[in-house]
Design a protein around this motif. Structure first.
Motif, PDB file in Angstrom:
ATOM      1  N   TYR A  37       0.861  -1.243  -0.010  1.00 32.87           N
ATOM      2  CA  TYR A  37       0.114  -0.120  -0.135  1.00 32.87           C
ATOM      3  C   TYR A  37       0.864   1.270  -0.014  1.00 32.87           C
ATOM      4  O   TYR A  37       2.009   1.201   0.360  1.00 32.87           O
ATOM      5  N   ARG A  38       0.372   2.609  -0.380  1.00 31.21           N
ATOM      6  CA  ARG A  38       1.058   3.591  -0.211  1.00 31.21           C
ATOM      7  C   ARG A  38       0.209   4.659   0.275  1.00 31.21           C
ATOM      8  O   ARG A  38      -1.015   4.592   0.012  1.00 31.21           O
ATOM      9  N   THR A  40      -0.147   8.535   0.613  1.00 35.12           N
ATOM     10  CA  THR A  40       0.184  10.197   0.172  1.00 35.12           C
ATOM     11  C   THR A  40      -0.645  11.149   1.108  1.00 35.12           C
ATOM     12  O   THR A  40      -1.687  10.960   1.367  1.00 35.12           O
ATOM     13  N   PRO A  41      -0.019  12.369   1.334  1.00 33.13           N
ATOM     14  CA  PRO A  41      -0.660  13.131   2.022  1.00 33.13           C
ATOM     15  C   PRO A  41      -1.889  13.762   1.292  1.00 33.13           C
ATOM     16  O   PRO A  41      -2.214  13.876   0.221  1.00 33.13           O
ATOM     17  N   GLY A  42      -3.025  13.651   2.188  1.00 41.79           N
ATOM     18  CA  GLY A  42      -4.229  14.119   1.771  1.00 41.79           C
ATOM     19  C   GLY A  42      -5.290  13.017   1.052  1.00 41.79           C
ATOM     20  O   GLY A  42      -6.387  13.394   0.597  1.00 41.79           O
ATOM     21  N   LYS A  43      -4.504  11.874   1.102  1.00 44.14           N
ATOM     22  CA  LYS A  43      -5.399  10.864   0.149  1.00 44.14           C
ATOM     23  C   LYS A  43      -5.377   9.698   1.261  1.00 44.14           C
ATOM     24  O   LYS A  43      -4.606   9.494   2.209  1.00 44.14           O
ATOM     25  N   GLN A  44      -6.413   8.719   0.807  1.00 47.60           N
ATOM     26  CA  GLN A  44      -6.482   7.516   1.618  1.00 47.60           C
ATOM     27  C   GLN A  44      -5.541   6.589   1.165  1.00 47.60           C
ATOM     28  O   GLN A  44      -4.924   6.591   0.055  1.00 47.60           O
ATOM     29  N   ARG A  45      -5.247   5.654   1.946  1.00 45.57           N
ATOM     30  CA  ARG A  45      -4.091   4.626   1.878  1.00 45.57           C
ATOM     31  C   ARG A  45      -4.724   3.870   0.761  1.00 45.57           C
ATOM     32  O   ARG A  45      -5.740   3.352   0.475  1.00 45.57           O
ATOM     33  N   GLU A  46      -3.570   3.555  -0.357  1.00 44.17           N
ATOM     34  CA  GLU A  46      -4.291   3.112  -1.606  1.00 44.17           C
ATOM     35  C   GLU A  46      -3.409   1.717  -1.673  1.00 44.17           C
ATOM     36  O   GLU A  46      -2.243   1.616  -1.459  1.00 44.17           O
ATOM     37  N   LEU A  47      -4.292   0.682  -2.362  1.00 44.64           N
ATOM     38  CA  LEU A  47      -3.673  -0.670  -2.573  1.00 44.64           C
ATOM     39  C   LEU A  47      -2.884  -0.418  -3.886  1.00 44.64           C
ATOM     40  O   LEU A  47      -3.402  -0.384  -4.805  1.00 44.64           O
ATOM     41  N   VAL A  48      -1.664  -0.660  -3.875  1.00 51.36           N
ATOM     42  CA  VAL A  48      -0.539  -0.632  -4.884  1.00 51.36           C
ATOM     43  C   VAL A  48      -0.579  -1.832  -5.642  1.00 51.36           C
ATOM     44  O   VAL A  48      -0.681  -1.693  -7.090  1.00 51.36           O
ATOM     45  N   ASP A  89       4.190   9.244  -7.433  1.00 49.07           N
ATOM     46  CA  ASP A  89       4.239   7.818  -6.708  1.00 49.07           C
ATOM     47  C   ASP A  89       5.078   8.165  -5.415  1.00 49.07           C
ATOM     48  O   ASP A  89       5.138   7.412  -4.555  1.00 49.07           O
ATOM     49  N   THR A  90       5.065   9.463  -5.340  1.00 51.69           N
ATOM     50  CA  THR A  90       5.891   9.751  -3.785  1.00 51.69           C
ATOM     51  C   THR A  90       4.915   9.728  -2.750  1.00 51.69           C
ATOM     52  O   THR A  90       3.491   9.741  -2.839  1.00 51.69           O
ATOM     53  N   GLY A  91       5.353   8.855  -1.679  1.00 51.44           N
ATOM     54  CA  GLY A  91       4.546   8.490  -0.344  1.00 51.44           C
ATOM     55  C   GLY A  91       5.257   7.731   0.392  1.00 51.44           C
ATOM     56  O   GLY A  91       6.285   7.090   0.150  1.00 51.44           O
ATOM     57  N   VAL A  92       4.483   7.294   1.364  1.00 51.03           N
ATOM     58  CA  VAL A  92       4.984   6.076   2.469  1.00 51.03           C
ATOM     59  C   VAL A  92       4.405   4.907   2.133  1.00 51.03           C
ATOM     60  O   VAL A  92       3.238   4.716   1.703  1.00 51.03           O
ATOM     61  N   TYR A  93       5.274   3.939   1.630  1.00 51.93           N
ATOM     62  CA  TYR A  93       4.954   2.563   1.209  1.00 51.93           C
ATOM     63  C   TYR A  93       5.061   1.441   2.205  1.00 51.93           C
ATOM     64  O   TYR A  93       5.890   1.475   3.257  1.00 51.93           O
TER      65      TYR A  93
END
Length: 115
Positions: A37-38, A40-48, A89-93
């Motif tokens: 998952y990742r 990103t600021p202001g977004k829900q955690r996304e399944l990558v 693609d920047t974010g915490v994975y």
């Protein structure tokens, strides 16, 4: 006790590549599969991306054709190979492994893609 230890990530220029690793103990990826998952600021955690115990893979639309999820059953380690990286693609994975009624999570690793 289940532990997912992540490594990899960092800073890369757009168009570059990175590989993330997730080493598991207390749970077997070949049985349970795992996911990336990742956040990103202001977004829900996304399944990558996800991979089943049997090796079937699935990807989010935004990363299809650029990211590859894999696992090494002997090492009980999963990987996310990321190519043609974009600033978005920047974010915490995070890696995650499903258990019985629970999801186990890694601590997360920062990926930053500069334009």
């Amino acid at each position: 006790q289940v532990q997912l230890v992540q490594s990899g990530g960092g800073l890369v220029q757009a168009g570059g590549s990175l590989r993330l690793s997730c080493a598991a103990s207390g749970i077997i990826f070949s049985h349970n599969g795992m996911r990336w998952y990742r956040q990103t600021p202001g977004k829900q955690r996304e399944l990558v991306a996800s991979i089943t115990g049997g090796g079937s893979t699935n990807y989010g639309d935004s990363v299809k054709g650029r990211f590859t999820i894999s696992k090494d059953s002997a090492e009980n380690t999963a990987y996310l190979q990321m190519t043609s990286l974009k600033p978005e693609d920047t974010g915490v994975y995070y890696c995650a492994a499903p258990g019985i009624g629970v999801m186990y999570w890694g601590r997360g690793t920062q990926v930053t893609v500069s334009s």
